[in-house]
Scaffold this motif. Structure first.
Motif, PDB file in Angstrom:
ATOM      1  N   GLY A 189       0.830  -1.195   0.000  1.00 15.52           N
ATOM      2  CA  GLY A 189       0.000   0.000   0.000  1.00 15.52           C
ATOM      3  C   GLY A 189       0.862   1.242   0.000  1.00 15.52           C
ATOM      4  O   GLY A 189       2.091   1.165  -0.093  1.00 15.52           O
ATOM      5  N   PRO A 190       0.233   2.422   0.162  1.00 15.57           N
ATOM      6  CA  PRO A 190       0.978   3.683   0.128  1.00 15.57           C
ATOM      7  C   PRO A 190       2.103   3.757   1.166  1.00 15.57           C
ATOM      8  O   PRO A 190       3.130   4.385   0.913  1.00 15.57           O
TER       9      PRO A 190
ATOM     10  N   ASP B 211       4.220   1.624   1.843  1.00  9.43           N
ATOM     11  CA  ASP B 211       5.373   0.832   1.413  1.00  9.43           C
ATOM     12  C   ASP B 211       6.291   1.579   0.451  1.00  9.43           C
ATOM     13  O   ASP B 211       7.301   1.019   0.006  1.00  9.43           O
ATOM     14  N   THR B 212       5.960   2.824   0.135  1.00 10.05           N
ATOM     15  CA  THR B 212       6.800   3.596  -0.793  1.00 10.05           C
ATOM     16  C   THR B 212       7.097   4.978  -0.206  1.00 10.05           C
ATOM     17  O   THR B 212       6.805   6.004  -0.808  1.00 10.05           O
ATOM     18  N   THR B 213       7.681   4.990   0.978  1.00 10.63           N
ATOM     19  CA  THR B 213       7.908   6.255   1.687  1.00 10.63           C
ATOM     20  C   THR B 213       9.330   6.784   1.578  1.00 10.63           C
ATOM     21  O   THR B 213       9.601   7.888   2.025  1.00 10.63           O
TER      22      THR B 213
END
Length: 182
Positions: free
Chosen positions: A166-167, A169-171
């Protein structure tokens, strides 16, 4: 109409270079069970190009060149499993190949590889903790991995996604070059 610039359907093939095509066929077809699906004799005695079905409609291919250079650890690839040394390799190198497998089969596959005489790592449960690993498979584990090498020392991985992404996981912000390109 798609907003994507290309209609990509996965990896057609990844082409690597081997030292001994017979040993490569014995390992990938005989040990890993990947059917050999196409063989090519290159013109002008340049060598061979063989393709294996690695599942999901994807292929793994190998070139054999009679005059290929020997691999250089840390440059052409890591030269070892991540549990045995550095994972680093050079820019533009092929670091490792990961094959998708079911998460519940990793222990079985580890035993099969070891029974075939292939040394493996322990099973790694990758998570978002400080060191990226946990001893047990938990709800925080996003992929489980088992590492091993082929006859040429190419690093291979059986990898199993264990949850969706989800969002959150790409921070991470992408980093740039540390040193200028030549």
């Amino acid at each position: 109409m798609s907003d994507k610039p290309f209609e990509l359907g996965g990896v057609n093939h990844l082409a690597l270079v081997c030292r001994d095509m017979a040993a490569t066929v014995a390992f990938y077809e005989g040990v890993l069970g990947m059917p050999l699906i196409k063989t090519i004799e290159l013109p002008f005695d340049l060598g061979q190009h063989f393709f294996f079905d690695c599942g999901g409609g994807d292929s793994l291919a190998f070139f054999w060149f009679p005059d290929a250079e020997e691999p250089q650890e840390g440059i052409s690839g890591p030269g070892c499993r991540p549990d045995r040394g550095r994972l680093t390799s050079a820019i533009g190198s092929m670091n490792h190949v990961a094959f998708q497998v079911p998460p519940e089969k990793l222990e079985e596959y580890q035993a099969k590889l070891r029974a075939a005489g292939v040394e493996t790592s322990e099973i790694a449960n990758h998570d978002d903790s400080e060191y990226g690993l946990s001893e047990a498979w938990t709800e925080d584990t996003f992929v489980r991995s088992l590492y091993f090498q082929d006859p040429d020392g190419i690093l291979l991985e059986f990898a199993a996604w264990t949850r969706g992404f989800g969002p959150g996981d790409t921070t991470h912000v992408p980093k740039g070059a540390v040193r200028p390109a030549p």
